[in-house]
Scaffold this motif. Structure first.
Motif, PDB file in Angstrom:
ATOM      1  N   SER A 142       0.839  -1.188   0.000  1.00 40.67           N
ATOM      2  CA  SER A 142       0.000   0.000   0.000  1.00 40.67           C
ATOM      3  C   SER A 142       0.882   1.248   0.000  1.00 40.67           C
ATOM      4  O   SER A 142       1.906   1.286   0.692  1.00 40.67           O
ATOM      5  CB  SER A 142      -0.920   0.012   1.229  1.00 40.67           C
ATOM      6  OG  SER A 142      -1.599   1.249   1.314  1.00 40.67           O
ATOM      7  N   ASP A 152       1.573   2.813   3.415  1.00 42.33           N
ATOM      8  CA  ASP A 152       2.443   2.151   4.392  1.00 42.33           C
ATOM      9  C   ASP A 152       3.885   2.172   3.907  1.00 42.33           C
ATOM     10  O   ASP A 152       4.152   2.200   2.701  1.00 42.33           O
ATOM     11  CB  ASP A 152       2.010   0.691   4.580  1.00 42.33           C
ATOM     12  CG  ASP A 152       0.565   0.578   5.014  1.00 42.33           C
ATOM     13  OD1 ASP A 152       0.115   1.427   5.807  1.00 42.33           O
ATOM     14  OD2 ASP A 152      -0.119  -0.343   4.528  1.00 42.33           O
ATOM     15  N   ARG A 211     -12.594   1.953   3.336  1.00 39.80           N
ATOM     16  CA  ARG A 211     -12.399   1.504   4.716  1.00 39.80           C
ATOM     17  C   ARG A 211     -12.651   2.676   5.658  1.00 39.80           C
ATOM     18  O   ARG A 211     -12.620   3.842   5.245  1.00 39.80           O
ATOM     19  CB  ARG A 211     -10.981   0.962   4.905  1.00 39.80           C
ATOM     20  CG  ARG A 211     -10.612  -0.070   3.883  1.00 39.80           C
ATOM     21  CD  ARG A 211      -9.146  -0.422   3.883  1.00 39.80           C
ATOM     22  NE  ARG A 211      -8.782  -1.228   5.032  1.00 39.80           N
ATOM     23  CZ  ARG A 211      -7.550  -1.684   5.266  1.00 39.80           C
ATOM     24  NH1 ARG A 211      -6.573  -1.385   4.433  1.00 39.80           N
ATOM     25  NH2 ARG A 211      -7.288  -2.413   6.327  1.00 39.80           N
ATOM     26  N   PHE A 242     -11.753   4.108   9.789  1.00 39.00           N
ATOM     27  CA  PHE A 242     -11.022   3.922  11.046  1.00 39.00           C
ATOM     28  C   PHE A 242     -11.443   5.030  12.017  1.00 39.00           C
ATOM     29  O   PHE A 242     -11.862   6.108  11.599  1.00 39.00           O
ATOM     30  CB  PHE A 242      -9.503   4.047  10.838  1.00 39.00           C
ATOM     31  CG  PHE A 242      -8.947   3.128   9.780  1.00 39.00           C
ATOM     32  CD1 PHE A 242      -8.463   1.878  10.132  1.00 39.00           C
ATOM     33  CD2 PHE A 242      -8.911   3.512   8.449  1.00 39.00           C
ATOM     34  CE1 PHE A 242      -7.945   1.033   9.171  1.00 39.00           C
ATOM     35  CE2 PHE A 242      -8.394   2.666   7.482  1.00 39.00           C
ATOM     36  CZ  PHE A 242      -7.905   1.422   7.844  1.00 39.00           C
ATOM     37  N   ARG A 298      -6.208   3.103  17.488  1.00 40.20           N
ATOM     38  CA  ARG A 298      -6.850   3.219  16.186  1.00 40.20           C
ATOM     39  C   ARG A 298      -7.600   1.914  15.928  1.00 40.20           C
ATOM     40  O   ARG A 298      -7.088   0.828  16.206  1.00 40.20           O
ATOM     41  CB  ARG A 298      -5.772   3.435  15.124  1.00 40.20           C
ATOM     42  CG  ARG A 298      -6.264   3.836  13.761  1.00 40.20           C
ATOM     43  CD  ARG A 298      -5.035   4.158  12.915  1.00 40.20           C
ATOM     44  NE  ARG A 298      -5.369   4.288  11.509  1.00 40.20           N
ATOM     45  CZ  ARG A 298      -5.595   5.437  10.908  1.00 40.20           C
ATOM     46  NH1 ARG A 298      -5.543   6.565  11.596  1.00 40.20           N
ATOM     47  NH2 ARG A 298      -5.867   5.486   9.621  1.00 40.20           N
ATOM     48  N   GLU A 314     -10.174  -0.213  13.126  1.00 42.00           N
ATOM     49  CA  GLU A 314     -10.874  -0.270  11.837  1.00 42.00           C
ATOM     50  C   GLU A 314     -12.318  -0.665  12.089  1.00 42.00           C
ATOM     51  O   GLU A 314     -12.603  -1.626  12.813  1.00 42.00           O
ATOM     52  CB  GLU A 314     -10.225  -1.263  10.883  1.00 42.00           C
ATOM     53  CG  GLU A 314     -10.999  -1.353   9.564  1.00 42.00           C
ATOM     54  CD  GLU A 314     -10.166  -1.818   8.393  1.00 42.00           C
ATOM     55  OE1 GLU A 314      -9.023  -2.258   8.607  1.00 42.00           O
ATOM     56  OE2 GLU A 314     -10.673  -1.722   7.260  1.00 42.00           O
ATOM     57  N   PHE A 321     -14.798  -6.980   2.283  1.00 40.02           N
ATOM     58  CA  PHE A 321     -13.695  -6.046   2.071  1.00 40.02           C
ATOM     59  C   PHE A 321     -14.171  -4.708   1.504  1.00 40.02           C
ATOM     60  O   PHE A 321     -13.383  -3.796   1.312  1.00 40.02           O
ATOM     61  CB  PHE A 321     -12.667  -6.646   1.108  1.00 40.02           C
ATOM     62  CG  PHE A 321     -12.038  -7.908   1.625  1.00 40.02           C
ATOM     63  CD1 PHE A 321     -11.919  -8.132   2.985  1.00 40.02           C
ATOM     64  CD2 PHE A 321     -11.578  -8.861   0.757  1.00 40.02           C
ATOM     65  CE1 PHE A 321     -11.350  -9.302   3.476  1.00 40.02           C
ATOM     66  CE2 PHE A 321     -11.002 -10.032   1.227  1.00 40.02           C
ATOM     67  CZ  PHE A 321     -10.889 -10.249   2.593  1.00 40.02           C
ATOM     68  N   ARG A 367     -10.727   5.826   4.321  1.00 38.87           N
ATOM     69  CA  ARG A 367      -9.630   5.546   3.386  1.00 38.87           C
ATOM     70  C   ARG A 367     -10.184   4.933   2.103  1.00 38.87           C
ATOM     71  O   ARG A 367     -10.939   3.961   2.132  1.00 38.87           O
ATOM     72  CB  ARG A 367      -8.619   4.597   4.023  1.00 38.87           C
ATOM     73  CG  ARG A 367      -7.565   4.105   3.054  1.00 38.87           C
ATOM     74  CD  ARG A 367      -6.463   3.348   3.744  1.00 38.87           C
ATOM     75  NE  ARG A 367      -5.648   4.253   4.563  1.00 38.87           N
ATOM     76  CZ  ARG A 367      -4.588   3.855   5.263  1.00 38.87           C
ATOM     77  NH1 ARG A 367      -4.235   2.591   5.275  1.00 38.87           N
ATOM     78  NH2 ARG A 367      -3.895   4.730   5.968  1.00 38.87           N
ATOM     79  N   GLU A 426      -8.947   3.101  -1.193  1.00 40.72           N
ATOM     80  CA  GLU A 426      -7.804   2.437  -1.826  1.00 40.72           C
ATOM     81  C   GLU A 426      -8.125   2.190  -3.296  1.00 40.72           C
ATOM     82  O   GLU A 426      -9.135   1.540  -3.617  1.00 40.72           O
ATOM     83  CB  GLU A 426      -7.499   1.106  -1.129  1.00 40.72           C
ATOM     84  CG  GLU A 426      -7.009   1.293   0.295  1.00 40.72           C
ATOM     85  CD  GLU A 426      -6.682  -0.015   0.995  1.00 40.72           C
ATOM     86  OE1 GLU A 426      -6.018   0.048   2.049  1.00 40.72           O
ATOM     87  OE2 GLU A 426      -7.106  -1.083   0.516  1.00 40.72           O
TER      88      GLU A 426
END
Lengths: 346, 781
Positions: free
Chosen positions: A38, A41, A165, A167, A194, A196, A230, A274, A276
Motif C-alpha cells: 500500500s 504504508d 475503509r 477507522f 486506532r 478499523e 472487504f 480511506r 484504496e
C-alpha cells in the motif's frame, strides 16, 4: 405391486456403485509469493511458501528483493514463522505511479517474481456524518449506528476499482468505579488507539451490487450470498463523476472495553475514511479471497475456484493499492456508557 | 415437418399380377383412383394383397395394405397411399389439392428439407420406428435419447436426456413440439423427455444448415411433430413399463372431416401416492404428460388443427421429527416439521390453419402459447417446549422461476416455377421471463421478438441445387433493441443418383440462456433472457459433406463442420460480491466458443435388419476474454467428447420376434480438479493498513483440466409380438448396460482443503445405471 416404487428405488441404490479416482502427484512444487503493498504504508509483508500436490511447505532459505522504478529499495532474507506460509517484512516507500518489482530467490536457484505499478489514487472530497437507529440485516433488535456519507471522485477516463475503509482514532479516559484486580475505585485508565470499523454495506448499492435487501426478512437470504466484507467496488454508475457512499457502522466504537468500566470521558475522536485504488487484477484477487472464505463457496460446490496469479516462475499474486485518506475530528461527540458514539454531551 | 417427395400419380389401370393387379381391380370395382409416391412401390409390392373384391372399399383397402407399413386416405374418389409415418397433413392437403390437376402431368414436386436428398447438410429425419426400437434406461423409449444416437449429438450425462449438438450447450437446441417451443423438456432430472413416443409422428433435426423459417437457437433445431390421428378407424395402445403407464388413442371424429389424437403418460407413483404415504415414506416423486390434438378438414383446401400439451413433475416431502430430554431442572421437547413441494412443468397450446390458396401457393398460420414454470415451497416449523413455555419459529421459503411465450406466425410455400421453391413468412413472440421469483426480488423481464424470413430452393437445371435466404429478427428487451440479420446458404451437388455433396453456411442467433449449476437437469435451472448487459448469442456454422444413397435401403454420409460462437455465457469462476440467485447477471460472463469435427453416419431402413452406425470426432472450446473464467484463456468445454461411437442394430426374425442391440462408446467429459494446494493472503482488519492474513486454497491451473473415464455400454432388448383377437400384444424385455460398465454418472471432488496435512484429494465417481433389466407390456388395438 404397491411396493414396486420402493423396490425400484432400493434396487437403484443397491446397484449404484461408487469408486474413487486418485489424482496423481506430478511431483512439481512451486515457489509461491503473495503480497499486497500500500502506498499508505512503508512496512510491507510478503508471504512465501512452497506449493505442491500435498500442500504448502516451509522454505528453508530465501531472499526477497524489492525494486522501485528499477532501483533496489529493500532486501531481506529474514523468514518468520514456523509453519507455511512464512513472512518476510520489508520497508519501502511507494508512490502512485511507481513500478514495483518483487523477486524471491532460493539458494537452489528457484526464482519467482512479479512487477506491478502503483495506481493513481482517487479522492474523497467530503464526508458527512449522522447518527441513527436501524436493524441491521439479519439482526433482531435496533442498534445505534453512525453513517459516514462519503463523496468519492472517480479517476477519469478508465475503469477503476476501489476499496473503502473506515477507522477511528480516539483518546479516552476510563473511570473504574469499583475494585477490580489491580484497580481500586477511582482509578482512571487512559486509552488511545486506532480501530478499523466494520462497515454495514447492505444500504449502499455500490457495495452490494444493487441488491435490495429486505431488512426485516431475515430468513430469505442466509447462505445464498456472500458478503462484500472487504467493501470493494467498481466505478460502474459513476464513471468520471462522483458517488456518495453510505458507509454505516455500528456506533459501539469501544464496546469491547472491560465490563467494570462505568463511565468514559472522551478527550479526542478522529475518523479516517480511506479509499484504496487498485487495478482490476487486485480487485479480482480480493473478490476471490472473500468468496473463498464465504459459506457460499462451501455450500454451492461451485467449482472451480481459479485464481489469476501474476507471479512468473512460481505461483501467487503481488499487488499495490494507492490510499487516499479523508481525516476529520468528531466535534462535540463522545462515547457514552454503552460504548456508543453520541453527539450530545452526557 | 414437411416431407418432400416426387409423387407419381397413377390413374391408369394397373397391370396384373400381384398387389398392383388387385389395386387395378379395386379401382374398377369401386370407381376410385389410387395415388401414391413411386418411392413406396417396393413396399407396395410386399403388401399381402389379399383384398376380397366382395368386401366394401374400406375393408378391401385395409386387407390390401395390412402389415405393409402403408396407410391410405380417401379424398373424394382418390385413395392416397403413403408411408405410415412419412407424410404430414400439409403434404397430404397439398397432394389432395393437386390431384385433379395432375392426373395428366402425373408429377408433383415438393421441397425436401431434411435427409440425404435435401439441400440442407446436417439435417436428418428420425422416424417413430427408430425411437421405439432404441434401447433406453428402464426400457422407456425416449425421443431425446434416440437423438443422442445421431451423429454430432452427445448426451450430457450418460443415461439422461440432455443433448449437446456439435459442441454446443444444452440450451442451444430449440425443441419444437408441433412448431411451438418448449423450454424444459425433461422429467426426473432428465431421465426422460416429455415427448410421449406414441404420439410422435416424426422428428427432424437440423444442426448444420437451417431453413430460414427456423431461428432462436445457435446449435440445433429439433422439430417434433405429433400425429393428427387415424382417419379410418379408432386405434391406440396401452403400455405398462417399469416406471410408467401410457395410453394412446387416435381415430376419426367425423368421417372424412375430423380426427383426434390423445396420449397420456404417468408414473406409477402418481397412482400410488396414498399407499406410499401410508407406508410411512415422507417423500414422493412423479410426473405425467397429456398430449391431445384435433384436426378438422374444411373442404379440400383447409385444415384446422388444435393441439395441447401439459406435463408436470412434482416432488413432495413432509416429515416431522421430535426430541425430548430432561436436564437438572426441567424437561424439554423439541419438534421440527419440514414440508417441501417442488412443482414444475410445461403447458402448450396451439391453433393452426393450413390453407391451399392455389396450385402453387399454400400457407400455414398459427397462434400458440407456451408456459414453463417452477415453484418451490418450503416451510420449516420448529417448536421448543420447556416447562410452561412454548416457542415456535416458522421459516417459510418460496421461490419460483418461469417463462411464457405467446406467439403468432405465418409461413408461406410458393412454387412460382418448377425451378423455385420459395418459403417466406413472419413470426412475432412475446416472451415473459421470470428468472427468479422470491418475495424480495420479483423482477420480470419482457422480451418482444419479431422475425421475417425468406429462402428459395433453386433447381439450377443441372446437378446443382442451391438454397439461399435469410432471417431478420428484432428483439426488444429492457428498452434495448437488438437487430440481427442471419444469412443462410446451402448447396447440394448431385454427381449422379447415388452420390452427392453439400456445403452450407448459416448464422444463428439466440436470445435466451439456461443457467445451470450442475450436470443434471434441475427444475431450478434458470432460463434467463438477454438483457441490456448480456448480448445475444450468435453462431456461424460452416459445414459440408458427401452423401451416398446408391444401395437400396441404405444411407451413408461423411460430414464436417466448424462452428464459431459469440455471446456464450457461463458462471464466473468467482461470483461478484454479495452474489445470490437474483443477481445472476453479475455472476455470468459472456464469451466465445468454437467447435469443429467430422461425422460418419450409416443407416439401413429397410429389410429384416435395420439400424445405424455413427461416429463423431470433435473438439469444443470456450474462452471468456474478460478473464472471469479460466483467466481469459481457451479451455475445453465440459461436454467436449473427443470420440462418440454408436452402433444400433434391430433384427426382425419374423412377425413375432425382433431383437435390438445398442453399443456405444464416448470419451469422458471434462472436470476441474486441483493440481495441489496453495494459499492466498487476506486483508487483516485488525492491523492497520495490513494485508496480513492468509487462507489455504486448492491450486487449480486451468478449468476443465481432467478428462473423466470414457462411457461405454451394451443394451439389448427383445420384442415379442402376438396377434390377438382385438389387437397386437407386445412384450418387451431388455437389459440396459448388459456387461455392467461402471460409467461415471455423477462425479464430485473430495478434498480436505484447508487442512495442513497432506492432500486427500480424489474424485468420487458414482455409477447409477449399472446392469438394469427392464420390461414392458404394450397392447396395440
Amino acid at each position: 405391486m404397491k411396493k414396486l416404487p420402493l423396490y425400484l428405488l432400493a434396487l437403484l441404490v443397491a446397484l449404484s456403485c461408487e469408486r474413487t479416482i486418485t489424482l496423481e502427484d506430478d511431483g512439481k512444487r512451486s515457489l509461491t509469493l503473495n503480497a499486497i503493498m500500500s502506498t499508505g504504508d512503508t512496512l510491507h509483508t510478503a508471504f512465501v511458501a512452497w506449493s505442491g500436490f500435498d500442500g504448502i511447505s516451509l522454505i528453508e532459505q530465501a531472499r526477497l528483493k524489492c525494486y522501485v522504478n528499477g532501483i533496489p529499495r529493500a532486501e531481506s532474507s529474514a523468514l518468520k514463522g514456523y509453519e507455511a506460509p512464512q513472512t518476510i517484512r520489508f520497508k519501502a516507500r511507494i508512490k502512485p505511479g511507481d513500478k514495483v518489482r518483487l523477486i524471491l530467490e532460493t539458494p537452489g536457484g528457484d526464482r519467482a517474481e512479479a512487477a506491478v505499478t502503483a495506481p493513481d489514487p482517487a479522492k474523497i472530497t467530503q464526508v458527512d456524518t449522522a447518527i441513527f437507529t436501524m436493524i441491521p440485516h439479519g439482526g433482531k433488535r435496533p442498534v445505534k449506528c453512525v453513517e459516514f456519507l462519503t463523496t468519492v471522485e472517480d479517476l477519469p477516463g478508465r475503469d477503476n476499482f476501489y476499496r473503502i475503509r473506515a477507522f477511528t482514532e480516539s483518546a479516552l479516559v476510563l473511570n473504574v468505579p469499583g475494585a477490580h484486580e489491580s484497580h481500586v475505585p477511582g482509578d482512571t485508565i487512559s486509552h488511545s488507539g486506532r480501530l478499523e470499523l466494520a462497515i454495514i454495506n447492505t444500504r449502499e448499492p455500490l457495495l452490494n451490487n444493487g441488491i435490495r435487501f429486505p431488512l426485516r426478512d431475515e430468513y430469505t437470504y442466509t447462505s445464498d450470498y456472500y458478503d462484500n466484507v472487504f467493501n470493494i467496488f467498481r466505478d460502474e454508475g459513476f464513471k468520471d463523476s462522483t458517488a456518495d457512499l453510505k458507509l454505516i457502522t455500528e456506533a459501539n466504537f469501544y464496546r469491547s472495553q472491560p465490563y467494570y468500566i462505568e463511565s468514559t470521558y472522551i478527550s479526542k475522536t478522529r475518523a479516517t475514511i480511506r479509499l484504496e485504488s487498485m487495478d482490476r487484477e487486485t480487485f479480482s484477487y480480493l473478490n476471490y479471497v472473500q468468496y473463498a472464505s464465504s459459506t457460499l463457496a462451501e455450500f454451492t460446490l461451485n467449482l472451480p475456484l481459479i485464481i489469476n496469479g501474476n507471479v512468473s516462475g512460481g505461483d501467487g499474486f503481488v499487488g499495490v493499492v494507492s490510499s487516499s485518506d479523508y481525516v476529520f475530528d468528531f466535534a462535540d461527540w463522545h462515547i457514552d456508557k454503552a460504548g456508543d458514539m453520541n453527539n450530545k454531551p452526557i | 415437418m414437411r416431407l418432400a417427395a416426387l409423387y407419381i400419380v397413377l390413374s391408369l389401370l394397373l397391370p396384373d399380377p400381384g398387389v398392383i393387379g388387385v389395386m387395378g381391380s379395386i379401382q374398377k370395382e369401386h370407381k376410385i383412383k389410387f395415388v401414391y409416391d413411386s418411392a413406396i412401390t417396393p413396399l407396395l409390392e410386399q403388401a399381402p394383397g389379399k383384398a376380397d373384391l366382395s368386401m366394401g372399399l374400406d375393408e378391401s383397402l385395409t386387407s390390401l395394405l395390412e402389415g405393409s407399413g402403408l396407410v391410405w386416405t380417401r379424398v373424394g374418389k382418390y385413395v392416397i397411399i403413403k408411408r405410415k409415418e412419412a407424410v404430414d397433413s400439409q403434404e397430404e392437403a397439398f397432394l389432395s389439392r393437386k390431384v385433379p390437376n395432375l392426373l395428366n402431368p402425373a408429377v408433383i414436386k415438393s421441397r425436401r428439407d431434411a435427409g440425404a436428398e435435401s439441400t440442407f447438410s446436417g439435417s436428418l429425419n428420425v422416424p417413430q420406428s427408430i425411437i421405439n426400437h432404441s434401447p433406453a434406461v428402464f426400457g422407456e423409449p425416449d425421443v431425446l435419447k434416440t437423438m443422442q444416437l445421431m451423429p454430432g449429438v452427445s448426451p450430457g450425462l450418460e443415461g439422461f436426456s440432455g443433448i449437446f449438438v456439435r459442441g454446443g450447450g444444452q440450451d442451444e437446441n430449440l425443441l419444437l413440439l408441433d412448431g411451438v417451443p418448449l423450454y424444459n423438456v425433461n422429467h426426473a432430472l432428465g431421465l426422460f423427455s416429455c415427448f410421449t413416443p406414441e404420439s410422435v409422428r416424426s422428428v427432424t433435426m437440423y444442426k448444420g444448415a437451417f431453413p430460414a423459417r427456423f431461428g432462436g437457437r445457435v446449435s440445433s433445431i429439433v422439430d417434433v411433430r405429433t400425429t393428427d390421428g387415424d382417419e379410418q378407424r379408432l386405434r391406440g395402445s396401452v403400455s405398462v413399463g417399469l416406471l410408467s403407464e401410457k395410453l394412446h388413442l387416435e381415430g376419426p371424429l367425423i368421417k372424412d372431416k375430423a380426427t383426434f389424437s390423445l396420449s397420456a403418460r404417468g408414473m406409477h407413483t402418481l397412482l400410488l401416492d396414498r399407499p406410499i404415504r401410508w407406508m410411512g415414506s415422507p417423500l414422493n416423486y412423479g410426473f405425467y404428460d397429456l398430449d391431445g390434438k384435433i384436426a378438422y378438414r374444411l373442404g379440400i383446401n383447409n385444415l384446422l388443427t388444435a393441439g395441447i400439451y401439459h406435463g408436470r413433475d412434482f416432488f413432495h416431502y413432509d416429515k416431522e421429527t421430535s426430541r425430548s430430554g430432561t436436564d437438572s431442572e426441567s424437561t424439554w421437547e423439541s419438534r421440527e416439521r419440514i414440508k417441501m413441494d417442488i412443482r414444475s412443468g410445461n403447458t402448450m397450446a396451439a391453433l393452426k390453419w393450413n390453407h391451399l390458396s392455389s396450385s402453387s401457393l399454400r400457407w400455414n398460420s398459427s397462434l400458440y402459447f407456451s408456459d414453463y414454470d417452477m415453484r418451490f415451497d418450503n416451510i420449516s416449523r420448529e417448536t421448543f417446549i420447556q416447562d410452561d413455555t412454548e416457542e415456535t419459529v416458522t421459516v417459510p421459503f418460496r421461490q419460483g422461476t418461469g417463462i411464457q411465450d405467446a406467439g403468432a406466425r405465418i409461413d408461406f410455400d410458393w412454387n412460382p416455377s418448377p425451378q423455385h421453391m420459395v418459403t417466406f413468412g413472419a413470426d412475432a413472440v412475446l416472451h415473459g421471463y421470470h428468472p427468479q421469483i422470491t418475495s424480495a426480488n420479483p423482477d420480470d423481464i419482457i422480451g418482444k421478438e419479431v422475425s421475417l424470413y425468406a429462402d428459395d430452393d433453386i433447381l439450377t437445371g443441372g446437378h446443382l441445387t442451391v438454397n439461399a435466404g435469410g432471417r431478420l429478427t428484432l428483439f426488444n428487451v429492457q428498452g434495448q433493441n437488438y437487430l440481427s440479420a442471419q444469412p443462410r446458404v446451402s448447396a447440394r451437388y448431385a454427381f449422379d443418383d447415388r452420390w452427392s455433396a453439400k456445403a452450407s453456411y448459416a448464422r444463428m442467433v439466440q436470445y435466451v440462456h439456461l443457467l445451470t449449476t450442475g450436470s443434471l437437469s434441475m427444475p431450478t435451472d434458470l432460463w434467463v433472457p438477454i438483457t441490456r448487459e448480456i448480448k445475444p448469442e450468435t453462431s456461424d456454422i460452416l459445414s459440408g459433406g458427401v452423401f451416398h444413397t446408391g444401395i437400396e435401403g441404405w444411407e451413408f454420409s461423411l460430414e464436417g463442420w466448424w462452428k464459431g460462437m459469440d455471446g456464450v455465457i457461463e458462471y464466473k469462476d468467482v461470483p461478484q460480491a454479495l452474489s445470490e440467485p437474483d443477481s445472476w447477471q453479475h455472476n455470468v460472463s459472456s464469451g466465445q466458443g468454437r467447435s469443429w469435427g467430422s461425422e460418419i453416419y450409416a443407416r439401413r431402413m429397410k429389410g429384416h435388419t435395420t439400424g445405424s452406425l455413427s461416429y463423431t470426432l470433435s473438439w469444443s472450446e470456450r474462452r471468456f476474454p474478460d478473464g472471469s473464467v479460466n483467466g481469459g484463456e481457451w479451455f475445453p468445454y465440459t461436454y467436449d467428447r473427443r470420440h462418440n461411437f454408436n452402433l444400433n442394430v434391430n433384427h426382425r426374425f419374423n412377425d413375432r420376434i425382433e431383437l435390438s442391440a445398442l453399443w456405444l462408446f464416448m470419451s469422458g467429459t471434462w472436470f476441474t480438479v486441483p493440481e495441489g494446494q496453495s494459499f492466498v493472503i487476506t486483508p487483516d482488519p485488525k492491523e492497520e493498513g495490513g494485508y496480513n492474513g492468509f487462507t489455504r486454497i486448492d491450486r487449480i491451473g486451468s478449468k476443465n483440466n481432467f478428462r473423466l473415464p470414457p462411457t461405454h455400454r451394451l443394451d439389448v432388448s427383445a420384442r415379442f409380438h402376438k396377434q390377438k383377437k382385438r389387437g397386437e400384444r407386445i412384450w418387451s424385455v431388455g437389459v440396459y448396460n448388459l456387461y455392467d460398465s461402471m460409467n461415471p454418472n455423477i462425479v464430485w471432488l473430495w478434498s480436505n482443503n484447508g487442512s495442513p496435512e497432506a492432500g486427500e484429494t480424489h474424485l468420487k465417481v458414482i455409477t447409477i445405471f449399472t446392469v438394469m433389466p427392464n420390461f414392458s407390456y404394450t397392447f396395440n388395438f
